[in-house]
Scaffold this motif. Structure first.
Motif, PDB file in Angstrom:
ATOM      1  N   PRO A  43       1.833  50.435  71.706  1.00 24.05           N
ATOM      2  CA  PRO A  43       0.616  50.797  72.418  1.00 24.05           C
ATOM      3  C   PRO A  43       0.239  49.727  73.432  1.00 24.05           C
ATOM      4  O   PRO A  43       0.448  48.536  73.206  1.00 24.05           O
ATOM      5  CB  PRO A  43      -0.434  50.889  71.311  1.00 24.05           C
ATOM      6  N   ALA A  44      -0.357  50.151  74.550  1.00 25.56           N
ATOM      7  CA  ALA A  44      -0.816  49.191  75.557  1.00 25.56           C
ATOM      8  C   ALA A  44      -2.182  48.642  75.194  1.00 25.56           C
ATOM      9  O   ALA A  44      -2.611  47.623  75.742  1.00 25.56           O
ATOM     10  CB  ALA A  44      -0.853  49.856  76.934  1.00 25.56           C
ATOM     11  N   ASN A  45      -2.882  49.319  74.274  1.00 29.61           N
ATOM     12  CA  ASN A  45      -4.193  48.845  73.841  1.00 29.61           C
ATOM     13  C   ASN A  45      -4.005  47.653  72.908  1.00 29.61           C
ATOM     14  O   ASN A  45      -3.416  47.762  71.836  1.00 29.61           O
ATOM     15  CB  ASN A  45      -4.941  49.980  73.131  1.00 29.61           C
ATOM     16  N   ARG A  46      -4.530  46.498  73.345  1.00 28.97           N
ATOM     17  CA  ARG A  46      -4.298  45.237  72.640  1.00 28.97           C
ATOM     18  C   ARG A  46      -4.869  45.280  71.220  1.00 28.97           C
ATOM     19  O   ARG A  46      -4.254  44.797  70.268  1.00 28.97           O
ATOM     20  CB  ARG A  46      -4.942  44.110  73.451  1.00 28.97           C
ATOM     21  N   ILE A  47      -6.058  45.871  71.081  1.00 27.36           N
ATOM     22  CA  ILE A  47      -6.712  45.892  69.770  1.00 27.36           C
ATOM     23  C   ILE A  47      -5.869  46.694  68.783  1.00 27.36           C
ATOM     24  O   ILE A  47      -5.660  46.287  67.633  1.00 27.36           O
ATOM     25  CB  ILE A  47      -8.132  46.492  69.905  1.00 27.36           C
ATOM     26  N   VAL A  48      -5.349  47.829  69.237  1.00 28.84           N
ATOM     27  CA  VAL A  48      -4.492  48.644  68.374  1.00 28.84           C
ATOM     28  C   VAL A  48      -3.196  47.895  68.072  1.00 28.84           C
ATOM     29  O   VAL A  48      -2.745  47.829  66.931  1.00 28.84           O
ATOM     30  CB  VAL A  48      -4.193  50.007  69.035  1.00 28.84           C
ATOM     31  N   ALA A  49      -2.604  47.298  69.104  1.00 34.60           N
ATOM     32  CA  ALA A  49      -1.325  46.614  68.933  1.00 34.60           C
ATOM     33  C   ALA A  49      -1.435  45.524  67.866  1.00 34.60           C
ATOM     34  O   ALA A  49      -0.549  45.367  67.023  1.00 34.60           O
ATOM     35  CB  ALA A  49      -0.872  46.014  70.263  1.00 34.60           C
ATOM     36  N   SER A  63      -3.472  45.394  65.416  1.00 34.54           N
ATOM     37  CA  SER A  63      -3.825  45.902  64.092  1.00 34.54           C
ATOM     38  C   SER A  63      -2.641  46.541  63.372  1.00 34.54           C
ATOM     39  O   SER A  63      -2.756  46.937  62.217  1.00 34.54           O
ATOM     40  CB  SER A  63      -4.942  46.941  64.223  1.00 34.54           C
ATOM     41  N   LEU A  64      -1.490  46.634  64.051  1.00 34.09           N
ATOM     42  CA  LEU A  64      -0.353  47.330  63.438  1.00 34.09           C
ATOM     43  C   LEU A  64       0.294  46.465  62.366  1.00 34.09           C
ATOM     44  O   LEU A  64       0.187  45.240  62.390  1.00 34.09           O
ATOM     45  CB  LEU A  64       0.684  47.673  64.501  1.00 34.09           C
ATOM     46  N   PRO A  65       1.003  47.107  61.408  1.00 31.47           N
ATOM     47  CA  PRO A  65       1.762  46.328  60.427  1.00 31.47           C
ATOM     48  C   PRO A  65       2.756  45.404  61.133  1.00 31.47           C
ATOM     49  O   PRO A  65       3.270  45.741  62.195  1.00 31.47           O
ATOM     50  CB  PRO A  65       2.515  47.390  59.618  1.00 31.47           C
ATOM     51  N   LYS A  66       3.013  44.244  60.527  1.00 34.38           N
ATOM     52  CA  LYS A  66       3.835  43.203  61.152  1.00 34.38           C
ATOM     53  C   LYS A  66       5.164  43.715  61.701  1.00 34.38           C
ATOM     54  O   LYS A  66       5.547  43.405  62.822  1.00 34.38           O
ATOM     55  CB  LYS A  66       4.114  42.092  60.124  1.00 34.38           C
ATOM     56  N   ASP A  67       5.885  44.520  60.878  1.00 33.73           N
ATOM     57  CA  ASP A  67       7.237  44.920  61.299  1.00 33.73           C
ATOM     58  C   ASP A  67       7.198  45.912  62.458  1.00 33.73           C
ATOM     59  O   ASP A  67       8.211  46.232  63.048  1.00 33.73           O
ATOM     60  CB  ASP A  67       8.028  45.496  60.122  1.00 33.73           C
ATOM     61  N   GLN A  68       6.004  46.395  62.773  1.00 35.19           N
ATOM     62  CA  GLN A  68       5.910  47.352  63.867  1.00 35.19           C
ATOM     63  C   GLN A  68       5.390  46.686  65.134  1.00 35.19           C
ATOM     64  O   GLN A  68       5.322  47.302  66.189  1.00 35.19           O
ATOM     65  CB  GLN A  68       4.969  48.470  63.440  1.00 35.19           C
ATOM     66  N   GLN A  69       5.023  45.420  65.010  1.00 32.95           N
ATOM     67  CA  GLN A  69       4.434  44.740  66.161  1.00 32.95           C
ATOM     68  C   GLN A  69       5.499  44.201  67.092  1.00 32.95           C
ATOM     69  O   GLN A  69       6.510  43.675  66.656  1.00 32.95           O
ATOM     70  CB  GLN A  69       3.556  43.577  65.688  1.00 32.95           C
ATOM     71  N   GLN A  70       5.247  44.349  68.364  1.00 30.44           N
ATOM     72  CA  GLN A  70       6.124  43.742  69.349  1.00 30.44           C
ATOM     73  C   GLN A  70       5.236  42.985  70.316  1.00 30.44           C
ATOM     74  O   GLN A  70       4.182  43.474  70.696  1.00 30.44           O
ATOM     75  CB  GLN A  70       6.860  44.815  70.134  1.00 30.44           C
ATOM     76  N   THR A  71       5.710  41.813  70.707  1.00 34.93           N
ATOM     77  CA  THR A  71       4.924  41.066  71.681  1.00 34.93           C
ATOM     78  C   THR A  71       5.509  41.314  73.054  1.00 34.93           C
ATOM     79  O   THR A  71       6.722  41.189  73.248  1.00 34.93           O
ATOM     80  CB  THR A  71       4.983  39.562  71.372  1.00 34.93           C
ATOM     81  N   PHE A  72       4.642  41.673  73.975  1.00 38.24           N
ATOM     82  CA  PHE A  72       5.117  41.864  75.343  1.00 38.24           C
ATOM     83  C   PHE A  72       5.392  40.501  75.951  1.00 38.24           C
ATOM     84  O   PHE A  72       4.496  39.678  76.083  1.00 38.24           O
ATOM     85  CB  PHE A  72       4.080  42.621  76.163  1.00 38.24           C
ATOM     86  N   GLN A  73       6.670  40.250  76.266  1.00 36.51           N
ATOM     87  CA  GLN A  73       7.024  38.925  76.756  1.00 36.51           C
ATOM     88  C   GLN A  73       6.940  38.886  78.273  1.00 36.51           C
ATOM     89  O   GLN A  73       7.447  39.779  78.937  1.00 36.51           O
ATOM     90  CB  GLN A  73       8.448  38.561  76.325  1.00 36.51           C
ATOM     91  N   PRO A  74       6.318  37.838  78.783  1.00 30.62           N
ATOM     92  CA  PRO A  74       6.218  37.737  80.245  1.00 30.62           C
ATOM     93  C   PRO A  74       7.600  37.690  80.892  1.00 30.62           C
ATOM     94  O   PRO A  74       7.771  38.115  82.022  1.00 30.62           O
ATOM     95  CB  PRO A  74       5.476  36.421  80.456  1.00 30.62           C
ATOM     96  N   SER A  75       8.603  37.216  80.152  1.00 29.78           N
ATOM     97  CA  SER A  75       9.941  37.120  80.737  1.00 29.78           C
ATOM     98  C   SER A  75      10.681  38.452  80.650  1.00 29.78           C
ATOM     99  O   SER A  75      11.808  38.562  81.086  1.00 29.78           O
ATOM    100  CB  SER A  75      10.748  36.057  79.997  1.00 29.78           C
ATOM    101  N   ALA A  76      10.012  39.464  80.049  1.00 28.13           N
ATOM    102  CA  ALA A  76      10.689  40.746  79.864  1.00 28.13           C
ATOM    103  C   ALA A  76      11.205  41.272  81.198  1.00 28.13           C
ATOM    104  O   ALA A  76      10.522  41.198  82.208  1.00 28.13           O
ATOM    105  CB  ALA A  76       9.733  41.749  79.254  1.00 28.13           C
ATOM    106  N   VAL A  77      12.377  41.801  81.173  1.00 25.85           N
ATOM    107  CA  VAL A  77      12.963  42.318  82.391  1.00 25.85           C
ATOM    108  C   VAL A  77      12.588  43.776  82.507  1.00 25.85           C
ATOM    109  O   VAL A  77      13.118  44.620  81.814  1.00 25.85           O
ATOM    110  CB  VAL A  77      14.474  42.162  82.363  1.00 25.85           C
ATOM    111  N   LEU A  78      11.616  44.053  83.335  1.00 23.31           N
ATOM    112  CA  LEU A  78      11.133  45.420  83.419  1.00 23.31           C
ATOM    113  C   LEU A  78      12.081  46.285  84.211  1.00 23.31           C
ATOM    114  O   LEU A  78      12.677  45.842  85.190  1.00 23.31           O
ATOM    115  CB  LEU A  78       9.770  45.423  84.078  1.00 23.31           C
TER     116      LEU A  78
END
Lengths: 353, 290
Positions: free
Chosen positions: A302-308, A310-325
């Motif tokens: 999800p793009a919503n930070r609050i929802v992101a 609140s998710l269980p740990k194994d479902q969380q992903q951190t959007f990395q600034p170095s991500a190659v879009l």
């Protein structure tokens, strides 16, 4: 998938679009018309019902099967009829280039501030200081592997070239993902790689593959029947496979191929205020929370930070600034990459033993 | 017939035939013409390395080694499937037409069964049969003919098998048509004159069935050249057919002129390939009659 259905689906979608466009004029309640991927959260019955109740309007959807179809739909009569649409961060650029979108006044979106800042700051979403796209969902294309059958540590895309997995690997059938993944493996600039080197790398990689995968169904079949033990895969799909009880480890390399889907408002939209209300609803916790937790829907992040958060740990992903879009690619570059990918697919290679 | 009646007959015939000709023009000639026109549109062909030729896309296609190879696949795999259909289908058609004559119709219905099943379902069924642990793969592994982890999928044989299964009824039906028409008295006469089974086959049965063989080849070979779902699902990365390349041009590359070019090349190649098959069987009939 690269299948016969696509063309048919397009024809059906185009027909439905025309029929809907006709009926919109006759409807009494205001009708919000959105262009959407089929089966992608925003067309779930509970979602549509909840929004219709809030806005006192009717929601109609037209489906597209590829980003290119969305652009065609907008160009061929969609502008002036369709209110909101959902291009990804690669294609939004072409829609802005062709003048198909209108700038969005983000102060009218009450939940905009809840979005992950790295996403709203993406260059692809703005032009000349105007915002054209509101990030909605995002995901990565990392490496999924079977921890029971893969012993060596998997850290980056080089694992997809590891001869240990000859005859047990698969690779996603998509030109942009293919070229970017190969470029990152080679240490090339993912936006301007040496295409000759990329082609050779993709041909080398092909020697390991059982087959390429294009749809969720392709990958799931190959993986759960243990015909493949490793492959590049969408983060949401890996989550879904794990939710169904199959062991899968998902790794995102430091530089990982990433995509973002964004809501836009089409130029000359007949109901701009409804479009704003819809987008605000789509990025709210009211939608993003339940959707992100319903693993059967194979939700991306999800793009919503609050929802992101609140998710269980194994479902969380951190959007990395170095991500190659998957973004910032010109039409000419896309064409060259797509041609290269067709060439790779049709060039015979000797499978590795 | 008097001259006047003949003239009137001529007009009536023309009027009756007009819709059919109209359909041929509208559904065959116009689409083929627009394919050709599309394939010749200038555009992305230009740029560096452009040859500046009207038929540039065609020249480029044949200059490209992998493209030529994929074209070859698109002809040899359907050819193998057609021959396999003939080998399996001929005895089957003979049995239906001459041996089980009384139950022939009922058996024909059974034979038609694959027609009623979606080809996608057939492809997935074959996938299940051939994958590791599938019945056929497991049986072959038990006989030590393949390694237990060796999938039979994603190979030329898997694609050919799917095509044979899908198209076999077409072959059997056309063979049945020509064998059924053959009078038993001709076979009896052959036997009465001392011909053995081999000679009866070579001099009566085979030559009589050749029109059916050629019709069967047209019904199997030509559509099979356009396959793309079969190689896509069962061929894996090891094998490509032109249908897949056309699909990629439409859905990934969005290069419609190139898709049109390859479609026309495939159409011409399919007709040429069929002509070769038809000629070969036609010659076999002449030789048998000598």
């Amino acid at each position: 998938m690269t299948m016969p259905g696509r063309l048919t689906r397009w024809v059906v979608a185009a027909g439905t679009a025309l029929a809907l466009l006709g009926s919109v004029a006759l409807a009494q309640k205001p009708t919000l018309l959105i262009a959407n991927w089929q089966g992608y959260g925003s067309d779930l019955p509970w979602v549509v019902q909840a929004f219709e109740k809030q806005c006192g309007c009717t929601v109609k959807q037209v489906d597209f099967g590829s980003e290119q179809q969305l652009l065609n739909m907008l160009k061929q009569g969609g502008v002036g009829k369709i209110d909101a649409a959902l291009p990804n961060s690669t294609y939004i650029r072409y829609a802005i280039d062709d003048g198909l979108l209108q700038p969005i006044d983000v102060s009218r979106l009450s939940h905009y501030g809840e979005l992950i800042p790295q996403l709203t700051r993406l260059g692809a979403l703005t032009r000349n200081g105007n915002v054209y796209g509101v990030p909605w969902l995002w995901g990565t294309v990392g490496i999924g592997y079977n921890p029971d059958l893969v012993e060596a540590p998997v850290n980056d895309y080089a694992a997809l070239w590891d001869p240990r997995y000859a005859g047990k690997a698969t690779f996603n059938d998509d030109p942009v993902i293919a070229v970017m993944t190969a470029a990152l493996y080679l240490g090339e600039d993912p936006y301007h790689p040496d295409l000759a080197k990329v082609k050779q790398a993709l041909l080398d990689q092909k020697r390991l593959d059982v087959t390429y995968w294009a749809t969720t169904d392709d990958f799931t079949k190959l993986y759960t029947s243990k015909q493949v033990v490793i492959g590049n895969v969408w983060s949401g799909l890996a989550t879904q496979i794990e939710a169904n009880g199959y062991p899968i480890d998902y790794v995102t390399p430091k530089d990982v191929v990433t995509w973002v889907d964004n809501w836009v408002i089409v130029k000359n939209a007949p109901h701009p205020q409804l479009a704003y209300a819809w987008i605000d609803f789509m990025i709210s916790q009211q939608f993003q929370g339940p959707y992100a937790r319903d693993l059967k829907q194979q939700p991306p992040s999800p793009a919503n930070r609050i929802v992101a958060e609140s998710l269980p740990k194994d479902q969380q992903q951190t959007f990395q600034p170095s991500a190659v879009l998957e973004t910032g690619i010109s039409q000419a570059t896309y064409d060259a990459w797509a041609q290269l990918w067709t060439e790779v697919k049709t060039t015979p290679v000797k499978p590795l033993p | 017939m008097t001259g006047r009646a003949a003239r009137r007959w001529g007009w009536t015939a023309a009027a009756l035939l007009a819709p059919a000709y109209g359909l041929i023009v509208a559904l065959v000639l116009v689409p083929l013409g627009s394919l050709l026109a599309y394939s010749l549109t200038p555009g992305a062909v230009g740029g560096p390395g452009s040859l500046g030729l009207l038929f540039e896309r065609y020249v480029r296609f044949f200059q490209d080694g992998p493209s030529r190879l994929v074209l070859l696949n698109s002809l040899t795999i359907p050819a193998m499937a057609t021959l396999a259909c003939l080998l399996v289908g001929w005895p089957l058609a003979y049995a239906l037409a001459k041996v089980h004559r009384r139950r022939g119709n009922a058996l024909l219905v059974v034979l038609m069964a694959p027609f009623f099943v979606s080809y996608l379902l057939i492809i997935y069924a074959i996938m299940g049969l051939l994958q590791v642990g599938g019945p056929l793969q497991a049986a072959l592994a038990a006989l030590h003919l393949v390694a237990p982890t060796h999938s039979l999928l994603y190979s030329r044989a898997a694609v050919t098998l799917a095509l044979v299964y899908e198209y076999l009824p077409f072959m059997v039906l056309s063979l049945y048509g020509s064998l059924e028409r053959l009078e038993d008295s001709v076979l009896e006469a052959g036997r009465g004159l001392g011909a053995g089974p081999a000679r009866i086959f070579a001099e009566i049965l085979w030559p009589q069935s050749v029109p059916g063989v050629i019709a069967g080849c047209a019904l199997v070979f030509i559509p099979a050249t356009g396959s793309f779902v079969e190689p896509q699902i069962l061929g894996g990365t090891r094998l490509s057919m032109l249908g897949q390349v056309i699909d990629a041009q439409i859905n990934q590359t969005f290069d419609l002129p190139r898709a049109a070019t390859i479609s026309l090349i495939l159409t011409v190649a399919a007709v040429a390939g069929f002509a070769v098959l038809a000629l070969a069987f036609g010659v076999s009939r002449r030789l048998a009659r000598r």
